[in-house]
Motif scaffolding. Structure first.
Motif, PDB file in Angstrom:
ATOM      1  N   VAL A   1       0.636  -0.989   0.470  1.00 36.07           N
ATOM      2  CA  VAL A   1      -0.116   0.337   0.089  1.00 36.07           C
ATOM      3  C   VAL A   1       1.129   1.307  -0.507  1.00 36.07           C
ATOM      4  N   PRO A   2       0.489   2.569  -0.472  1.00 37.14           N
ATOM      5  CA  PRO A   2       1.234   3.398   0.017  1.00 37.14           C
ATOM      6  C   PRO A   2       1.258   3.960   1.175  1.00 37.14           C
ATOM      7  N   ALA A   3       3.026   4.092   1.441  1.00 32.97           N
ATOM      8  CA  ALA A   3       3.300   4.567   3.326  1.00 32.97           C
ATOM      9  C   ALA A   3       2.607   5.674   3.286  1.00 32.97           C
ATOM     10  N   THR A   4       1.734   6.777   2.725  1.00 34.14           N
ATOM     11  CA  THR A   4       0.458   7.338   3.175  1.00 34.14           C
ATOM     12  C   THR A   4      -0.410   6.679   3.628  1.00 34.14           C
ATOM     13  N   GLU A   5      -1.174   6.134   4.077  1.00 36.43           N
ATOM     14  CA  GLU A   5      -1.777   5.106   4.392  1.00 36.43           C
ATOM     15  C   GLU A   5      -1.640   4.739   5.609  1.00 36.43           C
ATOM     16  N   VAL A   6      -0.673   4.938   6.027  1.00 38.48           N
ATOM     17  CA  VAL A   6       0.109   3.853   7.571  1.00 38.48           C
ATOM     18  C   VAL A   6       0.642   4.822   8.405  1.00 38.48           C
ATOM     19  N   GLN A   7      -0.642   5.994   9.373  1.00 43.26           N
ATOM     20  CA  GLN A   7      -0.159   6.721   9.765  1.00 43.26           C
ATOM     21  C   GLN A   7       0.196   6.576  11.666  1.00 43.26           C
ATOM     22  N   ARG A   8       1.065   6.646  11.981  1.00 45.27           N
ATOM     23  CA  ARG A   8       1.859   6.575  12.749  1.00 45.27           C
ATOM     24  C   ARG A   8       3.267   6.796  13.612  1.00 45.27           C
ATOM     25  N   GLU A   9       3.778   6.925  14.183  1.00 46.19           N
ATOM     26  CA  GLU A   9       4.964   7.999  14.763  1.00 46.19           C
ATOM     27  C   GLU A   9       6.585   7.060  14.496  1.00 46.19           C
ATOM     28  N   SER A  10       5.910   5.570  13.915  1.00 46.64           N
ATOM     29  CA  SER A  10       7.191   4.266  14.081  1.00 46.64           C
ATOM     30  C   SER A  10       6.602   3.602  13.344  1.00 46.64           C
ATOM     31  N   TRP A  11       6.881   2.605  12.245  1.00 45.40           N
ATOM     32  CA  TRP A  11       6.815   1.331  12.052  1.00 45.40           C
ATOM     33  C   TRP A  11       7.804   0.144  13.215  1.00 45.40           C
ATOM     34  N   THR A  12       6.593  -0.427  13.042  1.00 45.31           N
ATOM     35  CA  THR A  12       7.218  -1.807  13.531  1.00 45.31           C
ATOM     36  C   THR A  12       6.707  -2.629  12.993  1.00 45.31           C
ATOM     37  N   ALA A  13       7.823  -4.309  13.442  1.00 40.95           N
ATOM     38  CA  ALA A  13       7.328  -5.180  12.864  1.00 40.95           C
ATOM     39  C   ALA A  13       5.846  -5.788  12.693  1.00 40.95           C
ATOM     40  N   SER A  14       5.478  -5.610  14.284  1.00 46.25           N
ATOM     41  CA  SER A  14       4.362  -6.194  14.096  1.00 46.25           C
ATOM     42  C   SER A  14       3.102  -4.805  13.404  1.00 46.25           C
ATOM     43  N   GLY A  15       1.773  -5.078  12.777  1.00 51.93           N
ATOM     44  CA  GLY A  15       0.930  -4.199  12.208  1.00 51.93           C
ATOM     45  C   GLY A  15      -0.380  -5.216  12.988  1.00 51.93           C
ATOM     46  N   ASP A  16      -0.979  -3.838  12.474  1.00 56.74           N
ATOM     47  CA  ASP A  16      -2.717  -4.019  12.892  1.00 56.74           C
ATOM     48  C   ASP A  16      -3.276  -3.942  11.823  1.00 56.74           C
ATOM     49  N   VAL A  17      -4.125  -5.242  11.705  1.00 52.09           N
ATOM     50  CA  VAL A  17      -5.209  -6.062  10.671  1.00 52.09           C
ATOM     51  C   VAL A  17      -5.390  -5.259  10.291  1.00 52.09           C
ATOM     52  N   ALA A  18      -6.245  -4.365  11.257  1.00 46.55           N
ATOM     53  CA  ALA A  18      -7.840  -3.381  11.023  1.00 46.55           C
ATOM     54  C   ALA A  18      -6.875  -2.747   9.726  1.00 46.55           C
ATOM     55  N   GLU A  19      -6.251  -1.962  10.384  1.00 49.85           N
ATOM     56  CA  GLU A  19      -5.293  -1.419   9.924  1.00 49.85           C
ATOM     57  C   GLU A  19      -4.814  -1.692   8.530  1.00 49.85           C
ATOM     58  N   MET A  20      -4.778  -2.571   7.996  1.00 50.75           N
ATOM     59  CA  MET A  20      -4.913  -3.172   6.575  1.00 50.75           C
ATOM     60  C   MET A  20      -5.961  -3.270   5.629  1.00 50.75           C
ATOM     61  N   LEU A  21      -6.591  -3.383   6.757  1.00 53.28           N
ATOM     62  CA  LEU A  21      -7.864  -3.968   5.623  1.00 53.28           C
ATOM     63  C   LEU A  21      -8.310  -2.315   5.173  1.00 53.28           C
ATOM     64  N   ALA A  22      -8.504  -1.139   5.874  1.00 54.94           N
ATOM     65  CA  ALA A  22      -8.667  -0.317   5.994  1.00 54.94           C
ATOM     66  C   ALA A  22      -8.719  -0.222   4.709  1.00 54.94           C
ATOM     67  N   SER A  23      -7.314  -0.459   4.166  1.00 53.54           N
ATOM     68  CA  SER A  23      -6.385  -0.336   2.668  1.00 53.54           C
ATOM     69  C   SER A  23      -6.837  -0.987   2.352  1.00 53.54           C
ATOM     70  N   PHE A  24      -7.501  -2.122   2.465  1.00 54.35           N
ATOM     71  CA  PHE A  24      -8.544  -3.007   0.648  1.00 54.35           C
ATOM     72  C   PHE A  24      -9.965  -3.405   0.587  1.00 54.35           C
ATOM     73  N   GLU A  25     -10.808  -1.358   1.758  1.00 55.95           N
ATOM     74  CA  GLU A  25     -12.207  -1.170   1.520  1.00 55.95           C
ATOM     75  C   GLU A  25     -12.744  -1.251   0.137  1.00 55.95           C
ATOM     76  N   GLY A  26     -13.471  -2.473   0.040  1.00 55.33           N
ATOM     77  CA  GLY A  26     -14.118  -2.222  -1.620  1.00 55.33           C
ATOM     78  C   GLY A  26     -13.886  -3.149  -2.762  1.00 55.33           C
ATOM     79  N   ILE A  27     -12.939  -3.748  -2.437  1.00 54.84           N
ATOM     80  CA  ILE A  27     -12.496  -5.014  -3.392  1.00 54.84           C
ATOM     81  C   ILE A  27     -13.300  -5.827  -4.320  1.00 54.84           C
ATOM     82  N   ASP A  28     -12.697  -6.822  -4.750  1.00 54.38           N
ATOM     83  CA  ASP A  28     -12.890  -8.177  -5.234  1.00 54.38           C
ATOM     84  C   ASP A  28     -13.694  -8.978  -3.553  1.00 54.38           C
TER      85      ASP A  28
END
Length: 723
Positions: free
Chosen positions: A224-251
């Motif tokens: 996904v574009p880097a602008t779609e993940v808003q946080r002060e720092s990136w860590t190894a772990s991720g929020d699944v809900a945050e990922m799903l938000a980037s893929f709304e309305g897809i196949d």
């Protein structure tokens, strides 16, 4: 001989195995205390599988992984199929080995399990590297000093060995974030995720998904574009809900797949530019330490494996004193190919992450066109997979292909011919290639401006052929205000219908004007992929008819073009015959691209030896132009047209160029149709040699063209008077 390898990843372990296979002692130092279940899916294509086969490990990879049957590219929003690159038995036969999808941890286990325990030191971090004429020493964090004959840094993109060699270097961020996850098979029931590369592409984002353990574990790479993940720092772990938000309305199938993810980790997509060297005497680099690349050719692991075999081969042919020369040869063999891979991977990233609707439509059209002329996707993937590094390591160094698909050792016989060859060879930088057609356009214009400036005292001015822009160029010493009925060359520049311009052609246009003693009008026809067929031929027809409406008699016009422009000039002539329009006095076509199916034998025979283009580049350019249209249409490929009634043709080409057979077949078909054909095939030269005014063959052929044109124009003038 004893080699110390810093880094126990895929590249380091593969290098250790290859070195031991060649009878060389190895110590691998890896800072991790154990090989763990980290990472996700990776791909091992035929070029890597051939090495694993030689090392006796392919059967284990086959048991652990999956053989996908195709790469299926679908639209992210609709699920509609956009492009299929077949795999399976046909491609296994073509490349000599299958493509495997496998979990990285499984491959690491296979590689590590094949090494004796004493060859690997876990929990050992290398902190310092020194060398002298006799050997190297590596200091570990606990103070232990290891001595050997060479150090190979296989320690990844943040390599300590690379830092020792090259100091601080910039790492580039691609402005893309990658979510990675693994899904157990029981959560994917009913989704029909076959053993294929199941890929979805959408505006600025992709899903790269495939099985890594047969019907057991499924790998997801969601970018996904880097602008779609808003946080002060990136860590190894991720929020699944945050990922799903980037893929709304897809196949819906893709969305349901993503909803099965329990946990994910996120990383940025980083890369480094190709470097001019990664070896210093007895210290060298391998894999991501040498040539880190973005993952969109799925070649990170395979390039490390290719490095490993090449390294082991050259070292096995040296003694301890010859290690520096062997490592220099290793780099010489590997750097051109890995530079091409780095650029190609970035070009693929750009291609699949397009966000502008027009550029997406152009990309999808190019895919349709590619499928029409290359159903096995050889021009897209063959240069990646069809490389037997075992055979290549035994061949002359100069056989390696560089970033423009040219054999590094290829040369011509004469100094002036070699000068032209080198101009073509260096027209495009790795950065140009990485930027796709945008970069190719910039590189081509840069080459033309640098090497072919306007002639002294030449006049050029904008000239509108109604809606088609052009430049009118007068011969030196001839005013632009010459009579309107003066001899005129209507010229179409080359560039595969994708690159090139009238402005870039002013030098050649000036010499064409000089040859006919009049003017040359160079046409700025619309370019693909933004303007696919029939834009170019429509502009050509409009330009010719407008020129006649300006008062230039048809009998005082010669159509001209080089490369794709030559094909366009010939297609225009055929269109004029069919329409019953007044015909020009003749057609000059140099190195014409006249068959966009690329079926000519020289296209395959001379790919890799022609610095201007090879089969891969011609497919990319041609498919960008005809897209969903039939490439055998004579208005796309005039070789397949009706040659009856054409005006006289002056055709020229070079013996060693990929489009030689296009010119030869054009001459044969035209002569069979009763057309007056003049054919010039020159030896020891380059594609569109007439662009290069310093070549003797250019002087000779342009002189012959001037005499030919004088005769044709006089005949045309006489016919105009009769009419």
């Amino acid at each position: 001989m004893h080699i110390i390898i810093a880094g126990g990843g895929i590249g380091g372990l593969a290098a250790a195995l290859a070195l031991r296979h060649h009878g060389i002692e190895v110590t691998v130092v890896e800072q991790a205390r154990a090989f763990s279940e980290i990472g996700a899916g990776i791909q091992i294509a035929a070029n890597g599988a051939l090495v694993l086969r030689r090392l006796g490990l392919e059967a284990a990879v086959d048991r652990a992984g999956v053989r996908p049957q195709s790469y299926d590219f679908r639209d992210l929003a609709t699920g509609r199929m956009l492009y299929v690159a077949p795999l399976g038995p046909a491609v296994e036969d073509r490349y000599g080995a299958p493509l495997y999808n496998v979990h990285r941890a499984d491959l690491i286990d296979i590689l590590a399990g094949a090494l004796p325990a004493e060859s690997v030191r876990l929990g050992a971090r290398a902190t310092a590297f020194d060398q002298d004429d006799a050997g190297v020493q590596v200091t570990l964090a606990d103070g232990t000093v290891l001595r050997g004959d060479a150090v190979i840094g296989a320690d990844g993109i943040h390599s300590a060995v690379r830092h020792h060699l090259r100091g601080e270097e910039e790492t580039h961020f691609a402005n893309i974030l990658m979510w990675r996850a693994l899904i157990p098979a029981d959560r994917l029931d009913g989704l029909n995720l076959e053993e294929r590369g199941n890929y979805w592409v959408g505006p600025g984002r992709t899903l790269v998904t495939y099985w890594v353990r047969p019907k057991n574990l499924y790998s997801i790479l969601a970018s996904v574009p880097a602008t779609e993940v808003q946080r002060e720092s990136w860590t190894a772990s991720g929020d699944v809900a945050e990922m799903l938000a980037s893929f709304e309305g897809i196949d819906p199938r893709a969305r349901k797949m993503l909803e099965q993810i329990d946990s994910t980790f996120i990383t940025g997509m980083f890369y480094r530019d190709p470097v001019d060297g990664w070896t210093d005497r007895r210290i060298s680099l391998l894999g991501d330490a040498a040539h880190p690349m973005v993952p969109f050719l799925a070649q990170g692991a395979c390039q490390s494996i290719e490095d490993a075999w090449t390294l082991a081969t050259v070292l096995s042919q040296a003694d301890a004193a010859g290690v520096p020369a062997a490592l220099a040869e290793y780099e010489q063999r590997r750097r051109p190919r890995t530079t091409r891979m780095q650029a190609g991977a970035r070009a693929m990233v750009k291609l699949v992450h397009e966000s502008d609707p027009d550029r997406i439509a152009a990309r999808n059209g190019r895919w349709r066109g590619t499928a029409r002329i290359d159903p096995l996707a050889e021009t897209t993937w063959g240069w990646v997979w069809d490389h037997d590094v075992i055979a290549a390591a035994a061949e002359p160094v100069g056989n390696v292909m560089g970033h423009t698909a040219l054999r590094e050792g290829k040369t011509l016989q004469r100094p002036e011919a070699q000068r032209a060859f080198d101009i073509w060879k260096h027209a495009f930088t790795p950065e140009d290639v990485a930027r796709g057609h945008d970069g190719l356009r910039d590189g081509y214009e840069r080459m033309l401006a640098r090497h072919f400036p306007p002639l002294p005292d030449m006049e050029a001015a904008p000239f509108e052929l109604e809606r088609v822009p052009a430049l009118r160029v007068a011969a030196p010493g001839t005013a632009l205000g010459m009579p309107v009925d003066a001899p005129t060359v209507l010229h179409f520049h080359g560039g595969g219908y994708v690159i090139g311009s009238a402005a870039g052609s002013v030098n050649y246009a000036g010499r064409l004007a000089q040859a006919v003693g009049g003017a040359c009008i160079s046409v700025d026809y619309r370019l693909a992929p933004e303007h696919p067929y029939p834009a170019a031929i429509d502009d050509a027809i409009d330009a010719y008819r407008s020129l006649l409406r300006h008062g230039v008699p048809a009998g005082q016009v010669i159509l001209s073009g080089e490369s794709s422009g030559g094909g366009l000039a010939l297609a225009l002539a055929q269109a004029l015959v069919r329409a019953g329009d007044p015909l020009p006095a003749g057609v000059l076509a140099v190195g014409a691209l006249a068959d966009l199916t690329l079926s000519g034998p020289s296209v395959r025979a001379f790919s890799g030896d022609d610095p201007a283009a090879g089969r891969e580049m011609l497919t990319f350019l041609g498919a960008s132009y005809f897209q969903g249209h039939e490439p055998t249409d004579p208005m796309v490929s005039p070789l397949f047209g009706d040659f009856s009634g054409l005006p006289p043709l002056f055709l020229a080409a070079s013996e060693g160029e990929v489009l030689l057979s296009d010119t030869e077949r054009l001459a044969e078909r035209a002569e069979a149709a009763g057309v007056d054909v003049t054919l010039r095939i020159v030896p020891d030269s380059v594609h569109v040699f007439t662009l290069f005014p310093f070549l003797p063959e250019t002087t000779e052929v342009m002189g012959a063209f001037a005499e030919w044109a004088k005769l044709r124009l006089s005949e045309g003038e006489a016919m105009s008077r009769v009419a």
